[in-house]
Design a protein around this motif. Structure first.
Motif, PDB file in Angstrom:
ATOM      1  N   VAL A  50      -3.514   6.189   5.004  1.00  0.00           N
ATOM      2  CA  VAL A  50      -2.744   7.223   4.308  1.00  0.00           C
ATOM      3  C   VAL A  50      -3.681   8.231   3.672  1.00  0.00           C
ATOM      4  CG1 VAL A  50      -1.139   7.661   2.405  1.00  0.00           C
ATOM      5  CG2 VAL A  50      -0.804   5.667   3.884  1.00  0.00           C
ATOM      6  N   PHE A  51      -4.736   7.741   3.057  1.00  0.00           N
ATOM      7  CA  PHE A  51      -5.735   8.574   2.389  1.00  0.00           C
ATOM      8  C   PHE A  51      -6.310   9.617   3.345  1.00  0.00           C
ATOM      9  CE2 PHE A  51     -10.334   9.034   1.415  1.00  0.00           C
ATOM     10  CZ  PHE A  51     -10.292   9.490   0.104  1.00  0.00           C
ATOM     11  N   PHE A  52      -6.728   9.174   4.532  1.00  0.00           N
ATOM     12  CA  PHE A  52      -7.312  10.108   5.493  1.00  0.00           C
ATOM     13  C   PHE A  52      -6.257  11.030   6.105  1.00  0.00           C
ATOM     14  CE2 PHE A  52     -10.838   7.010   5.504  1.00  0.00           C
ATOM     15  CZ  PHE A  52     -11.889   7.890   5.292  1.00  0.00           C
ATOM     16  N   SER A  53      -5.052  10.521   6.298  1.00  0.00           N
ATOM     17  CA  SER A  53      -3.989  11.383   6.823  1.00  0.00           C
ATOM     18  C   SER A  53      -3.686  12.517   5.858  1.00  0.00           C
ATOM     19  CB  SER A  53      -2.720  10.565   7.082  1.00  0.00           C
ATOM     20  OG  SER A  53      -2.896   9.681   8.159  1.00  0.00           O
ATOM     21  N   MET A  54      -3.567  12.186   4.574  1.00  0.00           N
ATOM     22  CA  MET A  54      -3.311  13.223   3.582  1.00  0.00           C
ATOM     23  C   MET A  54      -4.486  14.181   3.468  1.00  0.00           C
ATOM     24  SD  MET A  54      -1.363  11.159   0.511  1.00  0.00           S
ATOM     25  CE  MET A  54      -1.157  12.674  -0.437  1.00  0.00           C
ATOM     26  N   GLY A  55      -5.691  13.633   3.488  1.00  0.00           N
ATOM     27  CA  GLY A  55      -6.867  14.491   3.368  1.00  0.00           C
ATOM     28  C   GLY A  55      -7.024  15.431   4.538  1.00  0.00           C
ATOM     29  N   ASN A  56      -6.783  14.926   5.733  1.00  0.00           N
ATOM     30  CA  ASN A  56      -6.963  15.770   6.912  1.00  0.00           C
ATOM     31  C   ASN A  56      -5.806  16.745   7.117  1.00  0.00           C
ATOM     32  OD1 ASN A  56      -9.547  14.966   7.913  1.00  0.00           O
ATOM     33  ND2 ASN A  56      -8.644  13.003   8.459  1.00  0.00           N
ATOM     34  N   ALA A  57      -4.703  16.532   6.371  1.00  0.00           N
ATOM     35  CA  ALA A  57      -3.665  17.561   6.351  1.00  0.00           C
ATOM     36  C   ALA A  57      -4.212  18.850   5.755  1.00  0.00           C
ATOM     37  CB  ALA A  57      -2.459  17.077   5.552  1.00  0.00           C
ATOM     38  N   ALA A  59       0.824  -1.208   0.000  1.00  0.00           N
ATOM     39  CA  ALA A  59       0.000   0.000   0.000  1.00  0.00           C
ATOM     40  C   ALA A  59       0.857   1.256   0.000  1.00  0.00           C
ATOM     41  CB  ALA A  59      -0.924  -0.002   1.221  1.00  0.00           C
ATOM     42  N   LEU A  60       1.928   1.226   0.774  1.00  0.00           N
ATOM     43  CA  LEU A  60       2.772   2.416   0.921  1.00  0.00           C
ATOM     44  C   LEU A  60       3.627   2.677  -0.313  1.00  0.00           C
ATOM     45  CD1 LEU A  60       3.954   1.988   4.631  1.00  0.00           C
ATOM     46  CD2 LEU A  60       2.154   3.488   3.755  1.00  0.00           C
ATOM     47  N   THR A  61       3.845   1.668  -1.154  1.00  0.00           N
ATOM     48  CA  THR A  61       4.680   1.837  -2.346  1.00  0.00           C
ATOM     49  C   THR A  61       3.860   1.940  -3.626  1.00  0.00           C
ATOM     50  OG1 THR A  61       4.949  -0.575  -2.489  1.00  0.00           O
ATOM     51  CG2 THR A  61       6.656   0.666  -1.312  1.00  0.00           C
ATOM     52  N   ASP A  62       2.549   1.906  -3.518  1.00  0.00           N
ATOM     53  CA  ASP A  62       1.679   2.022  -4.695  1.00  0.00           C
ATOM     54  C   ASP A  62       1.405   3.508  -4.962  1.00  0.00           C
ATOM     55  OD1 ASP A  62      -0.378   2.011  -6.593  1.00  0.00           O
ATOM     56  OD2 ASP A  62      -1.347   0.246  -5.737  1.00  0.00           O
ATOM     57  N   TRP A  63       1.783   3.983  -6.154  1.00  0.00           N
ATOM     58  CA  TRP A  63       1.619   5.406  -6.465  1.00  0.00           C
ATOM     59  C   TRP A  63       0.167   5.847  -6.405  1.00  0.00           C
ATOM     60  CZ3 TRP A  63      -1.502   6.678 -10.547  1.00  0.00           C
ATOM     61  CH2 TRP A  63      -1.753   5.700 -11.509  1.00  0.00           C
ATOM     62  N   LYS A  64      -0.752   4.902  -6.664  1.00  0.00           N
ATOM     63  CA  LYS A  64      -2.177   5.274  -6.652  1.00  0.00           C
ATOM     64  C   LYS A  64      -2.635   5.704  -5.264  1.00  0.00           C
ATOM     65  CE  LYS A  64      -3.841   1.395  -8.300  1.00  0.00           C
ATOM     66  NZ  LYS A  64      -2.578   0.631  -8.429  1.00  0.00           N
ATOM     67  N   THR A  65      -1.994   5.132  -4.227  1.00  0.00           N
ATOM     68  CA  THR A  65      -2.335   5.522  -2.855  1.00  0.00           C
ATOM     69  C   THR A  65      -2.222   7.036  -2.687  1.00  0.00           C
ATOM     70  OG1 THR A  65      -1.547   3.416  -1.965  1.00  0.00           O
ATOM     71  CG2 THR A  65      -1.683   5.263  -0.422  1.00  0.00           C
ATOM     72  N   TYR A  66      -1.182   7.604  -3.238  1.00  0.00           N
ATOM     73  CA  TYR A  66      -0.907   9.028  -3.023  1.00  0.00           C
ATOM     74  C   TYR A  66      -1.711   9.924  -3.969  1.00  0.00           C
ATOM     75  CZ  TYR A  66       2.630   6.751  -0.321  1.00  0.00           C
ATOM     76  OH  TYR A  66       3.251   5.940   0.587  1.00  0.00           O
ATOM     77  N   VAL A  67      -2.087   9.386  -5.123  1.00  0.00           N
ATOM     78  CA  VAL A  67      -2.975  10.163  -5.993  1.00  0.00           C
ATOM     79  C   VAL A  67      -4.361  10.264  -5.355  1.00  0.00           C
ATOM     80  CG1 VAL A  67      -4.097  10.290  -8.247  1.00  0.00           C
ATOM     81  CG2 VAL A  67      -1.713   9.545  -8.083  1.00  0.00           C
ATOM     82  N   TYR A  68      -4.865   9.135  -4.862  1.00  0.00           N
ATOM     83  CA  TYR A  68      -6.157   9.175  -4.171  1.00  0.00           C
ATOM     84  C   TYR A  68      -6.076  10.063  -2.927  1.00  0.00           C
ATOM     85  CZ  TYR A  68      -8.251   5.393  -6.962  1.00  0.00           C
ATOM     86  OH  TYR A  68      -8.781   4.640  -7.973  1.00  0.00           O
ATOM     87  N   GLY A  69      -4.952   9.981  -2.204  1.00  0.00           N
ATOM     88  CA  GLY A  69      -4.785  10.830  -1.032  1.00  0.00           C
ATOM     89  C   GLY A  69      -4.787  12.308  -1.387  1.00  0.00           C
ATOM     90  N   THR A  70      -4.173  12.649  -2.522  1.00  0.00           N
ATOM     91  CA  THR A  70      -4.160  14.043  -2.965  1.00  0.00           C
ATOM     92  C   THR A  70      -5.541  14.496  -3.396  1.00  0.00           C
ATOM     93  OG1 THR A  70      -1.867  13.738  -3.694  1.00  0.00           O
ATOM     94  CG2 THR A  70      -3.004  15.697  -4.481  1.00  0.00           C
ATOM     95  N   ILE A  71      -6.324  13.588  -3.969  1.00  0.00           N
ATOM     96  CA  ILE A  71      -7.714  13.913  -4.293  1.00  0.00           C
ATOM     97  C   ILE A  71      -8.464  14.294  -3.024  1.00  0.00           C
ATOM     98  CG2 ILE A  71      -9.930  12.928  -5.040  1.00  0.00           C
ATOM     99  CD1 ILE A  71      -8.382  11.322  -7.131  1.00  0.00           C
ATOM    100  N   TYR A  72      -8.277  13.488  -1.974  1.00  0.00           N
ATOM    101  CA  TYR A  72      -8.974  13.783  -0.722  1.00  0.00           C
ATOM    102  C   TYR A  72      -8.459  15.082  -0.097  1.00  0.00           C
ATOM    103  CZ  TYR A  72     -11.511  12.674   3.578  1.00  0.00           C
ATOM    104  OH  TYR A  72     -12.369  12.704   4.653  1.00  0.00           O
ATOM    105  N   LEU A  73      -7.156  15.325  -0.209  1.00  0.00           N
ATOM    106  CA  LEU A  73      -6.587  16.578   0.272  1.00  0.00           C
ATOM    107  C   LEU A  73      -7.215  17.767  -0.448  1.00  0.00           C
ATOM    108  CD1 LEU A  73      -4.316  18.282   1.721  1.00  0.00           C
ATOM    109  CD2 LEU A  73      -2.898  17.805  -0.292  1.00  0.00           C
TER     110      LEU A  73
END
Length: 468
Positions: free
Chosen positions: A360-367, A226-240
């Motif tokens: 990760v998704f919620f951490s990035m979003g709540n940032a 999960a931590l090495t999948d680039w999609k994790t961070y794209v989805y996280g940025t969407i939530y951010l």
């Protein structure tokens, strides 16, 4: 597939006609979580800054400190939730934040992860939105509650804003007790279902989610994946990029309304109206999203509405026009939050991988709360041009990223169709119930793999198709 499963549903893949509703009992927990969190926006109007002697950007710094700790604990909390029983962990979180205002960060990602394990992909957004409506209703009634509570100023020698925190925190602690039996365990272990009902329920999930929802023991590999999948961070940025305008509204709508010429008391009351409309729109949009099995296109449409609202707020127009713009903005941003949660929850597996991605998704979003806390300084009143412009920019970023993920998911689905063939519409090709079927193993190029290895593929299973 067990004999019990076969008696209930057979091996023909047909879904059971009767549908069981599992764990839609968490709206009150999220309402209390959001009610506690928006307290500070209402307390500000009740004199918090003046009584505490806060000057300059000290109020913004206080919000920033809160959100930094909020972000830090979301991923660990999600992994703990999976290891421990959800009712106990959720109850602990509620008591902790009600008394100390800590651990609140674990509730929202934890319960949303729990929902992804209970509901099929095509019905998840409605359930997440019902849950999330607790937050929008808290925004609606938080202003009304604060208006009444602030008149307790002087009782017990405390100011009105202090009573806002005391009474609403106490309510959270009281409601934590029934959470022990209202919050359900994962469906494999829930006492809500009889053995026959559990077999039916799990069959529905296996057909809908395939191997992405099959339980596997914890492994570091699932977390690393999960931590090495680039999609994790794209989805996280969407939530951010959705979360920034959302937090801006929740933290500063009362101040924005007050800056439009209304008294502080009137601002408390008027801040309820946009969130009431936002709740209705959120539930309607969720129904459409589930009905047509679309996520990113829905987010794009709603963020276009947000752009319209923030554009009006940026213009030099009448207070009445800006108040209407607040309604438009809330109606656009609020439905995008649960739809984004559903979008990522629909597209990851196995379970510990999904739990990590959501953390990760919620951490990035709540940032986004850290950003929002610092872009509406009191010196920018009454127009708050900087804050509105930044929220407008994040709304545009959401549209770009959602369009990109739609393109990627469609292209990846098409590639799997070309290379492996189109999966059976009944979902059986990706179901863990058939993970040892030699015919299907040959069809999907999985010969020689054990059942555990096939389940561990999660969303990388050749028969899995991403939702757009």
């Amino acid at each position: 597939m067990s004999q019990t499963d076969e008696k209930v549903v057979g091996r023909d893949g047909n879904l059971p006609e009767d549908r069981f509703e599992g764990s839609e009992k968490s709206e009150e927990e999220d309402a209390l979580r959001f009610l506690d969190r928006v307290n500070i926006g209402q307390a500000r109007l009740a004199g918090l800054e003046k009584d505490l002697g806060l000057r300059g950007n000290q109020y913004d710094i206080a919000l920033t400190i809160f959100f930094v700790s909020y972000v830090a604990f979301e991923l660990p909390s999600n992994l703990v939730l999976k290891k421990l029983k959800p009712p106990r962990w959720i109850c602990f979180l509620m008591v902790s934040w009600g008394i100390l205002q800590v651990c609140v960060s674990g509730l929202f990602p934890g319960l949303n992860f729990l929902f992804t394990t209970w509901y099929t992909r095509k019905e998840l957004n409605s359930r997440v939105s019902i849950f999330f409506s607790g937050a929008t209703l808290a925004g609606a009634f938080g202003g009304i509650l604060a208006f009444g509570i602030r008149h307790m100023a002087g009782v017990g020698g405390k100011d009105g804003w202090a009573w806002i925190f005391i009474l609403e925190g106490l309510l959270t602690v009281v409601c934590a007790i029934p959470a022990l039996w209202l919050v359900q365990d994962f469906p494999q272990y829930s006492n809500l279902l009889s053995p026959q009902e559990r077999a039916k329920w799990l069959h529905r999930l296996n057909i809908s989610q395939g191997v992405t929802n099959a339980p596997l023991p914890f492994s570091k590999a699932q977390v690393v994946r999960a931590l090495t999948d680039w999609k994790t961070y794209v989805y996280g940025t969407i939530y951010l990029s959705i979360g920034q305008p959302f937090y801006s509204l929740s933290l500063f709508v009362p101040s924005i309304i007050a800056a439009l010429g209304f008294t502080n008391a009137s601002a408390n009351l008027l801040s309820a109206a946009p969130y009431t409309i936002g709740t209705v729109v959120t539930l309607l949009v969720a129904y459409i999203s589930d009905r047509y099995s679309i996520r990113a296109p829905v987010i794009i449409v709603m963020m276009l509405l947000s752009i319209v609202g923030y554009t009006i707020l940026l213009c030099d127009v009448s207070p009445a026009a800006k108040f209407v713009a607040v309604f438009i903005t809330v109606a656009g941003v609020n439905p995008a939050i649960p739809t984004a949660i559903t979008f990522v929850g629909n597209n990851f597996g196995p379970m510990y991988t999904r739990a990590t991605v959501l953390g990760v998704f919620f951490s990035m979003g709540n940032a986004a709360g850290i950003i929002s806390s610092n872009v509406y300084p009191i010196g920018d009143a009454p127009r708050y041009i900087r804050g509105h412009a930044i929220a407008l920019g994040f709304s545009c970023l959401t549209i770009v990223l959602c369009a990109f993920m739609t393109f990627y998911n469609m292209r990846e689905n098409a590639r799997r169709d070309r290379e492996y063939g189109v999966p059976n519409p009944d979902g059986s090709d990706c179901s863990p119930l058939y993970a040892d079927d030699p015919v299907r193993l040959k069809k999907w190029g999985l010969e020689g793999k054990s059942k555990e290895e096939i389940i561990a593929l999660g969303d990388q299973h050749p028969a899995f198709r991403y939702m757009i």
